[in-house]
Design a protein around this motif. Structure first.
Motif, mmCIF file in Angstrom:
data_model
loop_
_atom_site.group_PDB
_atom_site.id
_atom_site.type_symbol
_atom_site.label_atom_id
_atom_site.label_comp_id
_atom_site.label_asym_id
_atom_site.label_seq_id
_atom_site.Cartn_x
_atom_site.Cartn_y
_atom_site.Cartn_z
ATOM 1 N N GLY A 41 0.822 -1.194 0.000
ATOM 2 C CA GLY A 41 0.000 0.000 0.000
ATOM 3 C C GLY A 41 0.856 1.244 0.000
ATOM 4 N N TYR A 42 2.126 1.107 0.336
ATOM 5 C CA TYR A 42 3.109 2.186 0.260
ATOM 6 C C TYR A 42 2.574 3.481 0.876
ATOM 7 C CZ TYR A 42 4.489 -1.395 -3.009
ATOM 8 O OH TYR A 42 4.792 -2.601 -3.569
ATOM 9 N N PRO A 43 2.545 3.566 2.209
ATOM 10 C CA PRO A 43 1.938 4.716 2.877
ATOM 11 C C PRO A 43 2.602 6.053 2.527
ATOM 12 C CG PRO A 43 3.023 3.262 4.458
ATOM 13 C CD PRO A 43 3.051 2.574 3.139
ATOM 14 N N GLU A 44 3.937 6.077 2.321
ATOM 15 C CA GLU A 44 4.584 7.345 1.976
ATOM 16 C C GLU A 44 4.080 7.841 0.624
ATOM 17 O OE1 GLU A 44 6.964 4.498 1.518
ATOM 18 O OE2 GLU A 44 6.722 4.175 3.637
ATOM 19 N N LEU A 45 3.993 6.916 -0.321
ATOM 20 C CA LEU A 45 3.498 7.275 -1.651
ATOM 21 C C LEU A 45 2.041 7.715 -1.566
ATOM 22 C CD1 LEU A 45 3.987 7.527 -4.673
ATOM 23 C CD2 LEU A 45 3.488 5.084 -4.895
ATOM 24 N N GLY A 46 1.264 7.046 -0.734
ATOM 25 C CA GLY A 46 -0.137 7.435 -0.557
ATOM 26 C C GLY A 46 -0.261 8.852 -0.001
ATOM 27 N N ALA A 47 0.600 9.206 0.947
ATOM 28 C CA ALA A 47 0.569 10.559 1.513
ATOM 29 C C ALA A 47 0.958 11.592 0.459
ATOM 30 C CB ALA A 47 1.504 10.647 2.713
ATOM 31 N N THR A 48 1.967 11.276 -0.338
ATOM 32 C CA THR A 48 2.388 12.196 -1.398
ATOM 33 C C THR A 48 1.279 12.359 -2.429
ATOM 34 O OG1 THR A 48 4.701 11.588 -1.071
ATOM 35 C CG2 THR A 48 4.144 12.634 -3.160
ATOM 36 N N LEU A 49 0.616 11.259 -2.782
ATOM 37 C CA LEU A 49 -0.489 11.344 -3.744
ATOM 38 C C LEU A 49 -1.639 12.165 -3.182
ATOM 39 C CD1 LEU A 49 -0.587 7.784 -5.303
ATOM 40 C CD2 LEU A 49 0.391 9.865 -6.215
ATOM 41 N N GLY A 50 -1.889 12.039 -1.883
ATOM 42 C CA GLY A 50 -2.923 12.856 -1.250
ATOM 43 C C GLY A 50 -2.589 14.339 -1.336
ATOM 44 N N SER A 51 -1.317 14.668 -1.081
ATOM 45 C CA SER A 51 -0.884 16.066 -1.184
ATOM 46 C C SER A 51 -0.983 16.568 -2.616
ATOM 47 C CB SER A 51 0.566 16.207 -0.700
ATOM 48 O OG SER A 51 0.677 15.860 0.647
ATOM 49 N N LEU A 52 -0.585 15.723 -3.561
ATOM 50 C CA LEU A 52 -0.649 16.095 -4.974
ATOM 51 C C LEU A 52 -2.092 16.316 -5.409
ATOM 52 C CD1 LEU A 52 0.912 16.515 -7.637
ATOM 53 C CD2 LEU A 52 0.765 14.057 -8.007
ATOM 54 N N SER A 53 -2.973 15.436 -4.999
ATOM 55 C CA SER A 53 -4.388 15.556 -5.344
ATOM 56 C C SER A 53 -4.987 16.829 -4.748
ATOM 57 C CB SER A 53 -5.144 14.334 -4.852
ATOM 58 O OG SER A 53 -6.510 14.458 -5.112
ATOM 59 N N GLN A 54 -4.668 17.079 -3.490
ATOM 60 C CA GLN A 54 -5.191 18.265 -2.816
ATOM 61 C C GLN A 54 -4.657 19.544 -3.471
ATOM 62 O OE1 GLN A 54 -4.000 18.694 1.299
ATOM 63 N NE2 GLN A 54 -5.966 19.617 1.794
ATOM 64 N N ALA A 55 -3.377 19.565 -3.803
ATOM 65 C CA ALA A 55 -2.798 20.740 -4.457
ATOM 66 C C ALA A 55 -3.405 20.946 -5.838
ATOM 67 C CB ALA A 55 -1.276 20.588 -4.559
ATOM 68 N N LEU A 56 -3.689 19.863 -6.535
ATOM 69 C CA LEU A 56 -4.303 19.968 -7.859
ATOM 70 C C LEU A 56 -5.710 20.547 -7.764
ATOM 71 C CD1 LEU A 56 -4.061 19.398 -10.894
ATOM 72 C CD2 LEU A 56 -4.908 17.093 -10.449
ATOM 73 N N GLU A 57 -6.466 20.126 -6.759
ATOM 74 C CA GLU A 57 -7.838 20.618 -6.595
ATOM 75 C C GLU A 57 -7.876 22.069 -6.128
ATOM 76 O OE1 GLU A 57 -10.583 19.120 -7.650
ATOM 77 O OE2 GLU A 57 -9.179 17.614 -8.372
ATOM 78 N N LYS A 58 -6.944 22.453 -5.250
ATOM 79 C CA LYS A 58 -6.956 23.809 -4.704
ATOM 80 C C LYS A 58 -6.197 24.796 -5.574
ATOM 81 C CE LYS A 58 -7.561 22.602 0.111
ATOM 82 N NZ LYS A 58 -6.992 22.658 1.448
ATOM 83 N N GLY A 59 -5.340 24.304 -6.460
ATOM 84 C CA GLY A 59 -4.518 25.182 -7.282
ATOM 85 C C GLY A 59 -5.309 25.853 -8.380
ATOM 86 N N CYS A 60 -4.723 26.913 -8.893
ATOM 87 C CA CYS A 60 -5.283 27.657 -10.029
ATOM 88 C C CYS A 60 -6.697 28.149 -9.766
ATOM 89 C CB CYS A 60 -5.232 26.823 -11.303
ATOM 90 S SG CYS A 60 -3.563 26.520 -11.872
ATOM 91 N N THR A 61 -6.909 28.725 -8.607
ATOM 92 C CA THR A 61 -8.227 29.271 -8.301
ATOM 93 C C THR A 61 -8.409 30.668 -8.884
ATOM 94 O OG1 THR A 61 -7.399 30.090 -6.179
ATOM 95 C CG2 THR A 61 -8.496 27.935 -6.189
#
Length: 162
Positions: A41-61
Motif C-alpha cells: 500500500g506504500y503509505p509514503e506514496l499514498g501521503a504524497t499522492l494525497g498532497s498532490l491531489s489536494q494541491a491539484l484541486e486547490k490550485g489555479c483558483t
C-alpha cells in the motif's frame, strides 16, 4: 494427534482435517507476520499522492491563467517526490512513464504560451489558458497512473524484498 483422541485412543481422519482447516483459517485471518515484507500500500506514496491531489484541486483558483504558474510548479515538486518514491519501491511501469511524459510535454507548452502571453502583455491569452488546462489534465492522468501503481498487488506473494 493425541490431543483429539477417539474412542480407540487415536485421532480420526475427520478430526485431523478439522484441525488443519482451523489452522489454515487462523493463518488467513491473522495474516503473515513476516516483518521483512514491504508495507503493501506504500503509505509514503499514498501521503504524497494525497498532497498532490489536494494541491491539484486547490490550485489555479485565480481567473488569470498566468497566475497558475506557481501552483503548477508546486505540483511538479510533489510529482518529483512521488517519482522518487516510485523508484524506491521499484513500481515504475509504462503507463506511469507515459503520464509523466505527458506532464512534461504539457509543461513545455505552458511555458512557451506563458512567454508568448508575457510578450503580448495579455494575462488572459487563450493559448496560455488552454496550456494550463492541458497541464492540469496531464497531472490528473499522472495521479491516476500513480494511484494504480500504488494499489497494484506486489509481484509474487508480496513477501519478496523490494
Amino acid at each position: 494427534m493425541a490431543a483429539f483422541p477417539t474412542a480407540r485412543g487415536r485421532a480420526g481422519p475427520g478430526t485431523v482435517r478439522a484441525v488443519a482447516s482451523v489452522a489454515a483459517l487462523m493463518v488467513l485471518a491473522t495474516g503473515c507476520r513476516d516483518d521483512a515484507a514491504p508495507a503493501w500500500g506504500y503509505p509514503e506514496l499514498g501521503a504524497t499522492l494525497g498532497s498532490l491531489s489536494q494541491a491539484l484541486e486547490k490550485g489555479c483558483t485565480e481567473t488569470a491563467p498566468a497566475s497558475c504558474a506557481d501552483d503548477l510548479d508546486r505540483l511538479d515538486v510533489l510529482a518529483e517526490r512521488a517519482f522518487a518514491e516510485v523508484l524506491d519501491h521499484r513500481l515504475l511501469d509504462a503507463a506511469y512513464v507515459e503520464a509523466r511524459n505527458e506532464v512534461d510535454r504539457a509543461r513545455e507548452l505552458r511555458l512557451a504560451a506563458a512567454a508568448q502571453a508575457r510578450s503580448r502583455r495579455d494575462p488572459h491569452h487563450l493559448p496560455l489558458r488552454r496550456a494550463v488546462a492541458a497541464e492540469r489534465l496531464a497531472y490528473r492522468h499522472l495521479l491516476a497512473a500513480l494511484e494504480r501503481v500504488r494499489t497494484a498487488p506486489p509481484p509474487g506473494d508480496g513477501t519478496e524484498p523490494v
